[in-house]
Design a protein around this motif. Structure first.
Motif, PDB file in Angstrom:
ATOM      1  N   ASP A   1       0.814  -1.217   0.000  1.00  0.00           N
ATOM      2  CA  ASP A   1       0.000   0.000   0.000  1.00  0.00           C
ATOM      3  C   ASP A   1       0.843   1.260   0.000  1.00  0.00           C
ATOM      4  O   ASP A   1       0.362   2.338  -0.381  1.00  0.00           O
ATOM      5  N   ARG A   2       2.083   1.165   0.431  1.00  0.00           N
ATOM      6  CA  ARG A   2       2.928   2.360   0.482  1.00  0.00           C
ATOM      7  C   ARG A   2       3.118   2.967  -0.898  1.00  0.00           C
ATOM      8  O   ARG A   2       3.290   4.169  -1.033  1.00  0.00           O
ATOM      9  N   ILE A   3       3.098   2.125  -1.950  1.00  0.00           N
ATOM     10  CA  ILE A   3       3.240   2.649  -3.303  1.00  0.00           C
ATOM     11  C   ILE A   3       2.023   3.482  -3.675  1.00  0.00           C
ATOM     12  O   ILE A   3       2.141   4.579  -4.255  1.00  0.00           O
ATOM     13  N   LEU A   4       0.843   3.007  -3.345  1.00  0.00           N
ATOM     14  CA  LEU A   4      -0.378   3.766  -3.628  1.00  0.00           C
ATOM     15  C   LEU A   4      -0.401   5.068  -2.836  1.00  0.00           C
ATOM     16  O   LEU A   4      -0.859   6.113  -3.339  1.00  0.00           O
ATOM     17  N   ASN A   5       0.107   5.032  -1.611  1.00  0.00           N
ATOM     18  CA  ASN A   5       0.187   6.260  -0.819  1.00  0.00           C
ATOM     19  C   ASN A   5       1.145   7.258  -1.459  1.00  0.00           C
ATOM     20  O   ASN A   5       0.876   8.470  -1.456  1.00  0.00           O
ATOM     21  N   ALA A   6       2.255   6.755  -1.992  1.00  0.00           N
ATOM     22  CA  ALA A   6       3.209   7.640  -2.665  1.00  0.00           C
ATOM     23  C   ALA A   6       2.596   8.245  -3.916  1.00  0.00           C
ATOM     24  O   ALA A   6       2.832   9.414  -4.246  1.00  0.00           O
ATOM     25  N   LEU A   7       1.791   7.451  -4.630  1.00  0.00           N
ATOM     26  CA  LEU A   7       1.102   7.976  -5.813  1.00  0.00           C
ATOM     27  C   LEU A   7       0.098   9.052  -5.427  1.00  0.00           C
ATOM     28  O   LEU A   7      -0.062  10.062  -6.127  1.00  0.00           O
TER      29      LEU A   7
END
Length: 243
Positions: free
Chosen positions: A29-35
């Motif tokens: 989920d950290r990737i989606l948060n970064a996006l």
């Protein structure tokens, strides 16, 4: 957002065109948060080591950087940089395995040394007892079996030591006749206790051979020790009342 992922993730361009990024970039989920942060103009230059999935479902370690492209406060695009860390991870795991093997080898070597010393003491004590018993004493068979067990344990410890230590071959000229004679003489008492007749013959004009005496000695020790062990087992089977 157009995402170039043909080579790294295994998708064709037409498969990712106009697709939502979370359907292609499958990971934590950290990737989606970064996006999400990038949509507000905030870059994430290093997400750390993440686990992403290729089109075929296989996971691989990667470093991800998410950078928004801004123009006067307006978001034009989001760049996602992915660095495949598979080779680095393999090197790290290989290095860790080598360290673990080195520690295990050191522990095994210490253990084998500590066990071998009392085995030798027990064997020496049994030989002393055997020398004091009269011939035909009923206890001689028990002592011989115990000495055989000590020999097998000693042989096992030698094998453990040979496995645990890394020996670099030292190739040198070797007098094969003298070498084999020494090996046979060392094992002669054990073979005689098992009623094995020792016969050694060699041509006098044998030339020196190239080899490592330590490693060759370990080979012959294993061969002779295994043969003696099997001989003792066969003798015990013949002497068993159920045979």
């Amino acid at each position: 957002m157009l995402f170039r992922s043909e080579w790294l993730l295994g998708y064709a361009s037409e498969e990712v065109y106009q697709q939502r990024v979370e359907n292609i970039l499958i990971g934590p989920d950290r990737i989606l948060n970064a996006l999400e942060m990038a949509c507000h103009g905030l870059p994430t230059h290093n997400l750390g080591d993440e686990s992403l999935h290729r089109r075929n479902g296989l996971a691989f370690p990667a470093r991800v950087e998410v950078v928004p492209v801004m123009d006067g406060g307006e978001l034009l695009a989001i760049l996602i940089f992915i660095s495949d860390q598979s080779e680095q991870e393999q090197n790290r795991q290989r290095s860790q395995q080598l360290e673990h093997r080195a520690v295990l080898g050191e522990f095994t070597a210490v253990f084998a040394h500590e066990v071998r010393n009392p085995i030798n003491n027990i064997s020496t004590g049994l030989q002393l007892l055997a020398s004091r018993l009269p011939s035909g004493d009923s206890n001689m068979n028990v002592i011989q079996r115990m000495m055989g067990d000590c020999l097998r344990l000693s042989h096992l410890m030698e094998s453990v030591l040979s496995f645990s230590r890394s020996i670099q071959p030292a190739i040198d000229a070797l007098d094969l006749q003298a070498f084999l004679q020494r090996v046979v003489d060392r094992w002669r008492p054990a073979m005689m206790r098992n009623n094995v007749e020792v016969v050694f013959q060699a041509d006098e004009d044998l030339v020196a051979v190239a080899g490592d005496m330590r490693l060759l000695e370990q080979v012959f020790t294993n061969l002779i020790g295994n043969a003696i062990d099997r001989s003792e087992e066969h003798t015990s089977e013949l002497q068993s009342p159920n045979t």
